[in-house]
Each structure stands twice: as C-alpha cells, then as structure tokens.
Design an enzyme around this catalytic site. Structure first.
Site, mmCIF file in Angstrom:
data_model
loop_
_atom_site.group_PDB
_atom_site.id
_atom_site.type_symbol
_atom_site.label_atom_id
_atom_site.label_comp_id
_atom_site.label_asym_id
_atom_site.label_seq_id
_atom_site.Cartn_x
_atom_site.Cartn_y
_atom_site.Cartn_z
ATOM 1 N N GLU A 189 -10.467 -12.794 -2.311
ATOM 2 C CA GLU A 189 -10.076 -11.661 -2.648
ATOM 3 C C GLU A 189 -8.719 -11.333 -2.505
ATOM 4 O O GLU A 189 -8.314 -10.034 -1.806
ATOM 5 C CB GLU A 189 -10.882 -10.553 -1.873
ATOM 6 C CG GLU A 189 -12.428 -10.775 -1.898
ATOM 7 C CD GLU A 189 -13.100 -9.688 -0.688
ATOM 8 O OE1 GLU A 189 -12.447 -9.284 0.124
ATOM 9 O OE2 GLU A 189 -14.498 -9.895 -0.719
ATOM 10 N N PRO A 190 -7.777 -11.645 -3.208
ATOM 11 C CA PRO A 190 -6.321 -11.398 -3.228
ATOM 12 C C PRO A 190 -6.019 -10.164 -3.801
ATOM 13 O O PRO A 190 -6.804 -10.197 -4.970
ATOM 14 C CB PRO A 190 -5.635 -12.617 -3.519
ATOM 15 C CG PRO A 190 -6.542 -13.333 -4.466
ATOM 16 C CD PRO A 190 -8.104 -12.946 -3.937
ATOM 17 N N GLY A 191 -5.189 -9.280 -3.156
ATOM 18 C CA GLY A 191 -4.696 -8.239 -3.831
ATOM 19 C C GLY A 191 -3.115 -8.500 -3.930
ATOM 20 O O GLY A 191 -2.729 -8.760 -5.086
ATOM 21 N N ARG A 192 -2.481 -8.247 -2.793
ATOM 22 C CA ARG A 192 -1.087 -8.207 -2.587
ATOM 23 C C ARG A 192 -0.507 -9.290 -3.372
ATOM 24 O O ARG A 192 0.703 -9.174 -4.048
ATOM 25 C CB ARG A 192 -0.706 -8.109 -1.302
ATOM 26 C CG ARG A 192 0.776 -7.611 -1.206
ATOM 27 C CD ARG A 192 1.016 -7.954 0.379
ATOM 28 N NE ARG A 192 0.131 -7.151 1.136
ATOM 29 C CZ ARG A 192 0.219 -6.143 1.844
ATOM 30 N NH1 ARG A 192 1.435 -5.285 1.685
ATOM 31 N NH2 ARG A 192 -0.612 -5.448 2.647
ATOM 32 N N GLY A 243 -5.570 -11.199 1.873
ATOM 33 C CA GLY A 243 -4.640 -11.299 2.684
ATOM 34 C C GLY A 243 -3.533 -11.884 2.926
ATOM 35 O O GLY A 243 -2.559 -11.721 3.763
ATOM 36 N N CYS A 293 9.945 17.486 1.020
ATOM 37 C CA CYS A 293 10.860 18.272 2.218
ATOM 38 C C CYS A 293 10.226 17.852 3.573
ATOM 39 O O CYS A 293 9.379 18.457 4.110
ATOM 40 C CB CYS A 293 10.385 19.661 2.089
ATOM 41 S SG CYS A 293 10.966 20.262 0.456
ATOM 42 N N TYR A 301 -0.209 -1.633 -3.556
ATOM 43 C CA TYR A 301 -0.275 -0.437 -2.895
ATOM 44 C C TYR A 301 0.889 0.371 -3.018
ATOM 45 O O TYR A 301 1.210 0.991 -2.265
ATOM 46 C CB TYR A 301 -0.291 -1.012 -1.474
ATOM 47 C CG TYR A 301 -1.413 -2.018 -1.181
ATOM 48 C CD1 TYR A 301 -2.874 -1.417 -1.267
ATOM 49 C CD2 TYR A 301 -1.361 -3.318 -0.861
ATOM 50 C CE1 TYR A 301 -3.845 -2.379 -0.969
ATOM 51 C CE2 TYR A 301 -2.188 -4.452 -0.789
ATOM 52 C CZ TYR A 301 -3.562 -3.900 -0.905
ATOM 53 O OH TYR A 301 -4.656 -4.870 -0.642
HETATM 54 N N1 LLP Z 1 -10.459 -7.923 0.774
HETATM 55 C C1 LLP Z 1 -10.756 -6.802 1.446
HETATM 56 C C2 LLP Z 1 -12.249 -6.381 1.890
HETATM 57 C C3 LLP Z 1 -9.675 -5.679 1.878
HETATM 58 O O1 LLP Z 1 -9.962 -4.796 2.710
HETATM 59 C C4 LLP Z 1 -8.301 -6.212 1.265
HETATM 60 C C5 LLP Z 1 -7.314 -5.139 1.759
HETATM 61 C C6 LLP Z 1 -8.045 -7.198 0.752
HETATM 62 C C7 LLP Z 1 -9.432 -7.912 0.179
HETATM 63 C C8 LLP Z 1 -6.862 -7.318 -0.231
HETATM 64 O O2 LLP Z 1 -5.850 -7.603 0.632
HETATM 65 P P1 LLP Z 1 -4.741 -8.369 0.363
HETATM 66 O O3 LLP Z 1 -4.654 -9.782 -0.448
HETATM 67 O O4 LLP Z 1 -3.940 -7.255 -0.720
HETATM 68 O O5 LLP Z 1 -3.724 -8.122 1.557
HETATM 69 N N2 LLP Z 1 -2.199 -0.360 2.099
HETATM 70 C C9 LLP Z 1 -1.632 -1.597 2.684
HETATM 71 C C10 LLP Z 1 -2.929 -2.688 2.578
HETATM 72 C C11 LLP Z 1 -4.039 -2.225 2.892
HETATM 73 C C12 LLP Z 1 -4.970 -3.635 2.716
HETATM 74 C C13 LLP Z 1 -6.381 -3.099 2.786
HETATM 75 N N3 LLP Z 1 -7.493 -4.101 2.274
HETATM 76 C C14 LLP Z 1 -0.410 -1.683 2.463
HETATM 77 O O6 LLP Z 1 0.380 -1.223 1.753
HETATM 78 O O7 LLP Z 1 0.069 -2.738 3.176
#
Ligand code: LLP
Length: 421
Positions: A275-278, A239, A346, A375
């Site tokens: 659990e970092p993604g972004r 997050g 469109c 994403y």
């Molecule tokens: N762990 C869990 C359980 C999650 O649901 C998520 C993201 C993450 C980790 C990773 O979060 P991050 O570090 O990437 O913020 N499509 C949206 C974001 C959806 C996030 C969903 N869950 C966007 O484009 O902003």
C-alpha cells in the site's frame, strides 16, 4: 527521479513551463506529473515480479480522482480508509476487486457501502470491528473477505506521529494475541479470513524495521496455517520513504524493498499486496507559490509567500523539510541569501523553513516546494478563509486543471444563517 526539471532556464513539469500554468490558474497551485506517477508505480510492480501481487495506492496521500484514474488505468489497486476515499476510487473507475478497505475505525455505514459496491478485502483492526463487520455482512446476505492487521511491536524509526507498529500505537491487534483473534474470526458467520495485514509506519528510510515485521508475519502465517486457517494473501502496508532534501542520503529503493519482501515472505506462496502512498505520489507533485514580499526583519529576512500552512501543513505539523527552489533557474554560482520562508497566516507556526539558504529571489517571483505531491493537497484546509488551491495534472506537453480553486461565493454559500438571526 521526477519530471520537474529546469529547461532553458525555467522550471518545467514534464514539457510544460511552470509560468504557463501560473498564468492560467494563478498561484498557489499544486501540479502533478503523469510520467512520475507512472514511473513510480511501475518501480513497485517490477520490484515485486514475479510474485503474484497487487500494488494498492494509498489514496490518503493524494486523492484527486484524475490521479487515481491515471494509476487505476495502469492496473493499480487502491487502499482506502474511509467511505469518501472508497467513492473516489470508484469514481476513478477502479473495480471493487482492486479496492482494499483499511482504517482503524470503519463505521457500519462504510462497511455496507463497500460490501454492496464491491471490495477486495477489509483489513480489520480490532475485535469489535470484526464482529460489527460480520453482522453487517450477514444482514446483507454476503461474506466479507478479511485480513487482520497485526501490530508487530516494531519500531519503524520514523517521526513519532507517523509510526504505527509499536504496541502503544492504536493500530492493529497485538501479535501476541493474533492466534485467538484469528480463531474467533474463523467462527464468525459473515467473515472469510484470507490473510494477514501489517503496516508499521510512514517515511521509513531504513529497511531493517520492515524486515523485522515481515519475518514476524512469515512466522505467524506458518502458525495460523498449522491451526487450519487458509492464509493466501499478505498485505504488507506502505511506508517506504522518499528523499525530501536533495543533499540527503537516498532512502532504499523499491527494488531493495522488493528483494526484502521476496526474502522474508516470498516462499509462502501468498499473493502479496503493498500500500505505498508517498513513494508514488510524493515526488510526483510540487506546490508553486509567488513571493508577496521580501521583508527585512531584525537580524533575519522573511520571504512572505502566497502559500501558507493551510496549503502545505507538513513543515508546521511535523517539522518536515521541503526543498524550495526558484522557478527561474538561478545562474550557476549565483549568490544565495538566508531567509525564513513563511506564509501569510496569522500564527508563527506558519513557517515553511527557517534560515534557509536560497538563491536571490524578489517580490513577484515564483518558487516551488518540491516533494509536495503526498500529504500536500489532501491535508489542506481553508484556515484564514483561504480557498483550497487548484490542482493541475501534466501529461507531456499538456496540462489540465483537475480541481478548480473555489470562489469566495462558493465558500461563503456553505455557511447558513439560522432563522433567529
Ligand atoms: N497503509 C496504511 C494503513 C497507512 O496508514 C498509510 C499511511 C499508508 C499505507 C501509506 O503510507 P506511505 O507509503 O504513504 O508512507 N501525513 C503524514 C503521513 C501519514 C501516513 C499515514 N498512513 C505525512 O505527511 O508525513
């Protein structure tokens, strides 16, 4: 910091000129930087040291197997939320003991897949799911290690579609009921309770909500231990936000986040997972597109690109901002012009930016959407029968196509015509 910089007047991905990639694969395309992925992963491992920890990359943000292998080779764990993501992690060579299975609606099939292939733990989100997992584990003659995701009822102060930690959200078990749910979990024969999980939302630009949630996790850890549960692992979710606009204040850094983790839960002797993604993938990727037309409308000018909402949905879905820059570096103090930047799809929602001040660009020019690694490709669709765009991975002066653009033949072949037609 990322590795998409102008060199000699041209945008590069590391040492590779973007126009070289465009010439090889056509536009639009996504391109990712190995150096940026690596750097961002290491920021987290350094921030959490010396605590025992595992950084589990949230595959949902960018799931190409080559990217997963890049991170997996560094020792990263993976956070998966579907059988498909689990198989991607495996295909990247990540061992089961580094794969965490999250998600609010895991099916029995997905549970079986992970229990037979190996899994670090399941993050369980409801009582029915917990009972189903116990049954599946018993039927396979194994024990499933679990944490329970608690919903701490904390406002993450982010976009409402990506906030997950309030009691009205579908995620986790209300923290007020955690103790009874842990008691039931401990009685179920197929489960081994090892920890607590929490994830309050995505693109957080303030550390205070994390602090509030992690302090609640620390309290709960003490309570559960007093009741006889061996809590040895805390999964603190993902997050942490990234800067999408160069002009904005920078969000907190992983080092600040790591210090916060140490301050709130560091004395519990638990192994920490995040659990970092972004933050790992977001600024490690850009989407490159070509200007098809510059159209003069009534009171506004439209930049019509060959990328569209189906390729990068974040602006139309969340009103998200992505910086858009020309691939040819504009001269210093060159004039700018206001454009509505749109795609060819469109519907009016196919708008990337309204009234955006951009350096002068013309038909045929290349532009790049920054911060598109997370994403971006993973949320793409074939709306308007537009093929999914290719993905390219750069490593210093090399680049490789890591997903081809499908041909129209391949796309059309997936449809089948019933016998009665
Ligand atoms: N762990 C869990 C359980 C999650 O649901 C998520 C993201 C993450 C980790 C990773 O979060 P991050 O570090 O990437 O913020 N499509 C949206 C974001 C959806 C996030 C969903 N869950 C966007 O484009 O902003």
């Amino acid at each position: 910091m990322d590795h998409f910089l102008y060199r000699n007047g041209t945008l590069h991905a590391e040492a590779v000129p973007i126009p070289d990639i465009a010439a090889a694969v056509g536009t639009p395309f996504y391109v990712y930087s190995t150096a940026t992925l690596t750097r961002h992963y290491h920021l987290f491992t350094e921030a959490l040291s010396p605590l025992p920890h595992l950084v589990c990359f949230a595959i949902k943000s960018l799931s190409n197997v080559a990217v997963l292998k890049t991170l997996g080779n560094l020792g990263a764990g993976m956070d998966v939320v579907s059988g498909g993501e689990y198989l991607r992690a495996k295909a990247a060579g990540v061992p089961g003991e580094r794969i965490v299975f999250s998600g609010v609606g895991k099916t029995r099939g997905e549970m079986r897949l992970a229990l037979t292939g190996g899994v670090r733990q399941f993050n369980v989100e409801s009582e029915p799911e917990m009972r189903a997992l116990s049954e599946v584990a018993v039927s396979l003659g194994v024990t499933a290690p679990i944490t329970i995701r608690i919903n701490p009822d904390v406002d993450a102060k982010t976009h409402e579609k990506i906030a997950t930690g309030k009691k009205e959200n579908k995620f986790g078990i209300p923290i007020t009921r955690a103790r009874e749910v842990y008691a039931e979990a401990a009685r179920l024969p197929g489960l081994k309770v090892i920890g607590i999980d929490v994830h309050i939302g995505s693109q957080l630009t303030d550390l205070a909500p994390f602090e509030e949630a992690y302090l609640k996790v620390a309290d709960l850890t003490r309570q559960l231990r007093a009741e006889g549960h061996a809590i040895t692992r805390l999964d603190l979710g993902g997050g942490l936000g990234i800067p999408y606009a160069r002009s904005n204040d920078a969000p907190p850094l992983p080092t600040d986040y790591g210090a916060l983790i140490k301050r709130t839960v560091g004395d519990l002797g638990c192994e920490i997972e995040i659990e970092p993604g972004r933050l790992i993938s977001g600024n490690a990727g850009i989407l490159v597109s070509k200007v098809i037309y510059v159209k003069h409308g009534e009171g506004r000018d439209f930049l019509i690109l060959d990328a569209a909402m189906n390729d990068l949905v974040r602006p139309s879905m969340y009103g998200a901002h992505h910086d858009i820059i020309p691939v040819a570096e504009p001269p210093v103090a060159s004039p700018t012009q206001e454009f509505d930047v749109v795609g060819p799809v469109c519907e009016t929602g196919d708008t990337f930016a309204k009234g955006r001040d951009l350096p002068l660009v013309a038909e045929g020019d290349l532009v790049a959407f920054r911060s598109a690694g997370a994403y971006g490709a993973v949320m793409a669709s074939e709306y308007n029968t537009r093929p999914l765009v290719p993905e390219v991975l750069v490593n210093e002066d090399q680049f490789a196509v890591i997903r081809e653009r499908p041909t129209f033949d391949e796309i059309l072949k997936r449809d089948t015509i019933p016998a009665w037609l």
